[in-house]
Design a protein around this motif. Sequence first.
Motif, PDB file in Angstrom:
ATOM      1  N   ALA A  64     -35.044  28.208  30.008  1.00 47.62           N
ATOM      2  CA  ALA A  64     -34.315  28.003  31.262  1.00 47.62           C
ATOM      3  C   ALA A  64     -33.530  26.870  31.345  1.00 47.62           C
ATOM      4  N   GLU A  65     -33.878  25.696  30.777  1.00 46.94           N
ATOM      5  CA  GLU A  65     -32.804  24.375  30.813  1.00 46.94           C
ATOM      6  C   GLU A  65     -31.798  25.041  29.585  1.00 46.94           C
ATOM      7  N   ASN A  66     -31.972  25.718  28.645  1.00 46.21           N
ATOM      8  CA  ASN A  66     -31.056  25.778  27.561  1.00 46.21           C
ATOM      9  C   ASN A  66     -30.176  27.125  27.933  1.00 46.21           C
ATOM     10  N   CYS A  67     -30.524  27.810  28.940  1.00 43.87           N
ATOM     11  CA  CYS A  67     -29.534  28.980  29.229  1.00 43.87           C
ATOM     12  C   CYS A  67     -28.910  28.875  30.875  1.00 43.87           C
ATOM     13  N   GLU A  68     -28.849  27.523  30.976  1.00 41.57           N
ATOM     14  CA  GLU A  68     -27.973  27.024  32.220  1.00 41.57           C
ATOM     15  C   GLU A  68     -26.510  27.819  32.300  1.00 41.57           C
ATOM     16  N   ALA A  69     -26.022  27.566  31.215  1.00 38.48           N
ATOM     17  CA  ALA A  69     -24.465  28.236  31.262  1.00 38.48           C
ATOM     18  C   ALA A  69     -24.466  29.742  31.359  1.00 38.48           C
ATOM     19  N   LEU A  70     -25.326  30.280  30.887  1.00 38.63           N
ATOM     20  CA  LEU A  70     -25.605  31.519  30.747  1.00 38.63           C
ATOM     21  C   LEU A  70     -25.752  32.134  32.409  1.00 38.63           C
ATOM     22  N   CYS A  71     -26.628  31.468  33.133  1.00 40.47           N
ATOM     23  CA  CYS A  71     -27.108  31.665  34.388  1.00 40.47           C
ATOM     24  C   CYS A  71     -25.726  31.572  35.196  1.00 40.47           C
ATOM     25  N   GLU A  72     -25.144  30.602  34.954  1.00 35.73           N
ATOM     26  CA  GLU A  72     -23.801  30.407  35.821  1.00 35.73           C
ATOM     27  C   GLU A  72     -22.719  31.469  35.540  1.00 35.73           C
ATOM     28  N   ARG A  73     -22.870  31.773  34.288  1.00 40.68           N
ATOM     29  CA  ARG A  73     -21.506  32.931  33.940  1.00 40.68           C
ATOM     30  C   ARG A  73     -21.998  34.249  34.819  1.00 40.68           C
ATOM     31  N   VAL A  74     -23.424  34.413  34.643  1.00 42.45           N
ATOM     32  CA  VAL A  74     -23.740  35.608  35.221  1.00 42.45           C
ATOM     33  C   VAL A  74     -23.634  35.668  36.741  1.00 42.45           C
ATOM     34  N   ALA A  75     -23.598  34.581  37.484  1.00 39.94           N
ATOM     35  CA  ALA A  75     -23.825  34.235  38.930  1.00 39.94           C
ATOM     36  C   ALA A  75     -22.222  34.631  39.371  1.00 39.94           C
ATOM     37  N   GLU A  76     -21.251  33.819  38.423  1.00 44.01           N
ATOM     38  CA  GLU A  76     -19.831  33.824  38.909  1.00 44.01           C
ATOM     39  C   GLU A  76     -19.076  35.212  38.498  1.00 44.01           C
ATOM     40  N   THR A  77     -19.802  36.089  38.091  1.00 40.52           N
ATOM     41  CA  THR A  77     -19.225  37.441  37.576  1.00 40.52           C
ATOM     42  C   THR A  77     -19.811  38.551  38.350  1.00 40.52           C
ATOM     43  N   ASP A  78     -19.721  40.018  38.101  1.00 35.01           N
ATOM     44  CA  ASP A  78     -20.426  41.074  38.654  1.00 35.01           C
ATOM     45  C   ASP A  78     -21.181  41.377  37.633  1.00 35.01           C
ATOM     46  N   ALA A  79     -21.667  40.903  36.765  1.00 33.92           N
ATOM     47  CA  ALA A  79     -22.606  41.198  35.681  1.00 33.92           C
ATOM     48  C   ALA A  79     -23.772  41.662  36.288  1.00 33.92           C
ATOM     49  N   ASP A  80     -24.520  42.572  35.792  1.00 34.57           N
ATOM     50  CA  ASP A  80     -25.687  43.249  36.051  1.00 34.57           C
ATOM     51  C   ASP A  80     -27.161  42.545  35.462  1.00 34.57           C
ATOM     52  N   LEU A  81     -26.854  41.923  34.374  1.00 31.11           N
ATOM     53  CA  LEU A  81     -27.878  41.339  33.678  1.00 31.11           C
ATOM     54  C   LEU A  81     -27.348  40.218  32.636  1.00 31.11           C
TER      55      LEU A  81
END
Length: 446
Positions: free
Chosen positions: A213-230
């Motif tokens: 979870a800690e290492n994937c913070e950038a991924l979480c932010e990118r998904v949240a700011e887009t319309d990605a489903d996953l």
Amino acid sequence: MGLFGTSGIRGPVGEVVTGELALSVGRAVATGDVDRIVVGRDPRESGEWLLEAASAGARECGADVLDAGLVATPTLARAVGREGADAGIVVTASHNPPEDNGLKLWNPSGQAFDAAQAERIESRIEAGEFELGGWDDGGERTVLEDAKDRHVEELVEAVGGPGSLEGLSVVVDLGNGAGGVTVTALERLGCDVEAMNAEPDGSFPNRPSEPTAENCEALCERVAETDADLGIAHDGDADRMMAVDERGRFVPKDVLLALFAREAAREGTRVAVPVDTSLVVEDELAKIGASVTHTKVGDVHVAERATEPDVVFGGEPSGAWIWPDETLCPDGPLAACKLAATVTKTPLSERVDGVVSPHLRRDNIETEHKAAVMERVAATVPETYPDADLLTIDGVRVGFEDGWFLLRASGTQPLVRLTAESREEERAEELREIALELVEEAQRSV
């Protein structure tokens, strides 16, 4: 020697993992009735010469080598059986830091070498018992060019064929590792894919290799700011996969295991999980009349159990997922495609929010006498808790109607690892205290 851990050989390059060791592993694997070996590596720079050394050792003992180059571990593992080879060697330290490397060995079934096979390899290395060839009977090296393409084809067919996930938007964080087949497969399935950290680089410059979870913070932010489903994240060799829901939340590891297990299982079937797995998996499976079967910690042990006919899935909360009908290797790209397929039916956040997680406690207790402490615990528990459900295949797991605790020695550090869990928070803390007291009492007696 103790070369093999729960997932092959791993350690610092130049200390544990050397060119001499890789040469010996290649020789040892090729000794005996072995004609063909598939080899490959992850992006670590040291992997280039370690792979050359392992290949040279195999060829010196008469085995032909099919070199797949830089590939994901599941890509190589699948290729062993497909190419009619007798074994596979992948040079990787998986999710470990860049200064480490390692070697993992594979059977034609896609299953990693089990404990007995690893022991034979280790014994050959220790004794120097290799069947070295002469000047004119060494093995040949052939470049295996289509391993990635064949893996992609298998992934696409496993979840419905080309275009079957049309319209789905996925962000894939490759972590500068070898898992590019995930991006290719999802695109062929019809997904709109954004790749992060896609350039293979064994120094892992953008995030540590392990997809936590800690290492994937950038991924979480990118998904949240887009319309990605996953969102999907891999480690360095893509045998692991973790997920982010469409709201940008990292999916807890035990919850993801429970979701995969329930999707794969049906009434009367079993799912293989290690002894430190949360009750959330049992609770989800109970809803459909399925159950768990516990194994030692390590995907090798999960894969062994997954060969049993009523075991339809195996997984570890670390991110290793095994569908035995597809392959006995943890296949991160396959997990990514299967999860994407389920998201087309129900948003991932909805599925995650529908899972009720029990209360879990974990501790590490430092001790220089972990083996002796665990021996004492193992002797004490049956007398102290005669009516409990005891499991001693890997440490000591004590089960009650309302929870459980596990004590097991770390395989690499001077620690006893403690896990306690209950559906009630107060009981979880009580079980943790009971387990701590058992270790402290054992330490005093030792």
